[in-house]
Design an enzyme around this catalytic site. Structure first.
Site, PDB file in Angstrom:
ATOM      1  N   LYS A 148     -13.598  -3.072  10.124  1.00 39.34           N
ATOM      2  CA  LYS A 148     -13.967  -3.799   8.903  1.00 39.34           C
ATOM      3  C   LYS A 148     -13.002  -4.950   8.643  1.00 39.34           C
ATOM      4  CE  LYS A 148     -10.726  -2.558   5.820  1.00 39.34           C
ATOM      5  NZ  LYS A 148     -10.060  -3.386   4.777  1.00 39.34           N
ATOM      6  N   TRP A 179       0.829  -1.199   0.000  1.00 37.28           N
ATOM      7  CA  TRP A 179       0.000   0.000   0.000  1.00 37.28           C
ATOM      8  C   TRP A 179       0.865   1.251   0.000  1.00 37.28           C
ATOM      9  CZ3 TRP A 179      -4.169   1.596  -1.825  1.00 37.28           C
ATOM     10  CH2 TRP A 179      -4.901   2.669  -1.305  1.00 37.28           C
ATOM     11  N   ASP A 232     -16.449  -0.450   2.616  1.00 35.55           N
ATOM     12  CA  ASP A 232     -15.230  -1.221   2.378  1.00 35.55           C
ATOM     13  C   ASP A 232     -15.494  -2.722   2.421  1.00 35.55           C
ATOM     14  OD1 ASP A 232     -12.560  -1.610   1.857  1.00 35.55           O
ATOM     15  OD2 ASP A 232     -11.821  -0.625   3.649  1.00 35.55           O
ATOM     16  N   SER A 276      -8.193  -9.640  -0.523  1.00 34.82           N
ATOM     17  CA  SER A 276      -8.261  -9.246   0.882  1.00 34.82           C
ATOM     18  C   SER A 276      -7.443 -10.185   1.769  1.00 34.82           C
ATOM     19  CB  SER A 276      -9.714  -9.235   1.357  1.00 34.82           C
ATOM     20  OG  SER A 276      -9.785  -9.103   2.758  1.00 34.82           O
ATOM     21  N   LYS A 280      -5.146   0.943   8.976  1.00 36.79           N
ATOM     22  CA  LYS A 280      -6.387   0.725   9.705  1.00 36.79           C
ATOM     23  C   LYS A 280      -6.113  -0.206  10.886  1.00 36.79           C
ATOM     24  CE  LYS A 280      -8.461   0.913   5.134  1.00 36.79           C
ATOM     25  NZ  LYS A 280      -9.016   0.125   4.015  1.00 36.79           N
TER      26      LYS A 280
END
Length: 320
Positions: A185, A11, A237, A247, A101
């Site tokens: 999430k 990322w 999301d 994921s 996150k």
């Protein structure tokens, strides 16, 4: 504008490349990092090639001095350590954007709280969260994300300067809800993978509905706006986290149930411990989080627990 990106994982590397379209960018990796070594040697990772103008370095002081904006994309549980290192340098007036996150396991604190505890200088802090995978963005598939801060002007600055046709940024106005929703999430993503692994994929619709409701209750108890749970930071999301083959959290949950090894970072595995702690602190019932935590850390049986997860006592869908 000049900006630095701290963290050269998938990322962080993508964000550095993304920002290169309009800005001068320096991507920092820890000295000795295998990811940084590969980027230096090959100018690419397994997901993308680096744009020619992108600078690479392992000198934290140089990265912090490079420009007025610093993007951080590392494991959430490592933020306190890095923030303590940042405090050793003059960063007054800079804008820090946390692009990860999670909630700190040891304290149950949100990442902006952790950062401000360690960095005592006057700086601006924001979070950048929401749906989207590197694989999709690198292929030119657009998505929407959300930026939030305790200072609306900081949010406005980031959205106005860093949004694009590839990533449309929305302005969050509820930092508590945005941070908790984004972290949670990943836990719901693990639960989704567990359902896949146990052969209960058809329950993922119920998981979406009940998961969002569960996290909304926690956000409300913590002083945030419960509607944030239904926005981009959390429910928005879900497709990328509960269903996508990209994921890590969903893959981790499925692998765990099947007893298969999984060697990628799944932030939800740590975050679930912090959420259970917050549920106890704020007296909020979190059955999905408690189930995931019990399966991961307390030796509960998936065959017994998962079928019972949505067969609790009958009550109104929106009762607290």
């Amino acid at each position: 504008m000049k900006l630095s990106v701290l963290g050269c994982g998938r990322w962080g590397t993508f964000l550095a490349s993304y920002h290169c379209a309009k800005n001068e960018v320096l991507l920092w990796g820890r000295p000795g990092s295998r990811g940084l070594a590969r980027l230096r040697a090959e100018r690419r990772n397994e997901y993308q090639a680096l744009p020619d103008p992108l600078l690479l370095g392992d000198d934290l002081a140089a990265a912090l001095a490079f420009g007025p904006v610093v993007v951080i994309s590392i494991s959430a549980q490592q933020l306190r350590q890095l923030a303590a290192q940042i405090q050793q340098h003059d960063v007054k007036g800079k804008t820090f954007i946390l692009c990860m996150k999670g909630i700190e396991v040891a304290t149950g604190k949100r990442l902006t709280q952790v950062f401000r505890e360690e960095v005592a200088q006057p700086v601006k802090v924001a979070v950048w969260v929401g749906p989207g995978h590197v694989q999709d963005f690198s292929a030119g598939v657009p998505n929407c994300m959300v930026v939030d801060s305790d200072d609306p002007a900081t949010t406005d600055f980031i959205v106005n300067n860093l949004s694009s046709d590839l990533i449309r940024l929305y302005k969050g106005r509820d930092l508590i809800g945005t941070e908790v929703g984004a972290a949670a999430k990943n836990v719901i993503g693990i639960a989704a993978g567990m359902l896949d692994g146990a052969g209960y994929t058809s329950l993922k619709g119920a998981l979406m509905a009940r998961g969002a409701r569960e996290i909304a209750r926690l956000i409300r108890a913590m002083g945030g706006n419960e509607l944030s749970a239904y926005g981009l930071c959390h429910l928005g999301d879900y497709q990328a986290t509960l269903f996508s083959s990209h994921s890590h959290n969903r893959q981790f949950g499925e692998s765990f149930i099947k007893g298969e090894p999984f060697d990628r970072l799944a932030e939800g595995a740590s975050t679930v411990q912090a959420l259970v702690r917050l549920g106890e602190e704020y007296k909020v019932d979190l059955p999905i989080c408690q189930t995931v935590n019990g399966l991961l850390y307390n030796g509960l049986s998936a065959d017994e627990v998962i079928p019972r997860l949505f067969s609790r006592s009958v009550k109104g869908e929106f009762d607290y």
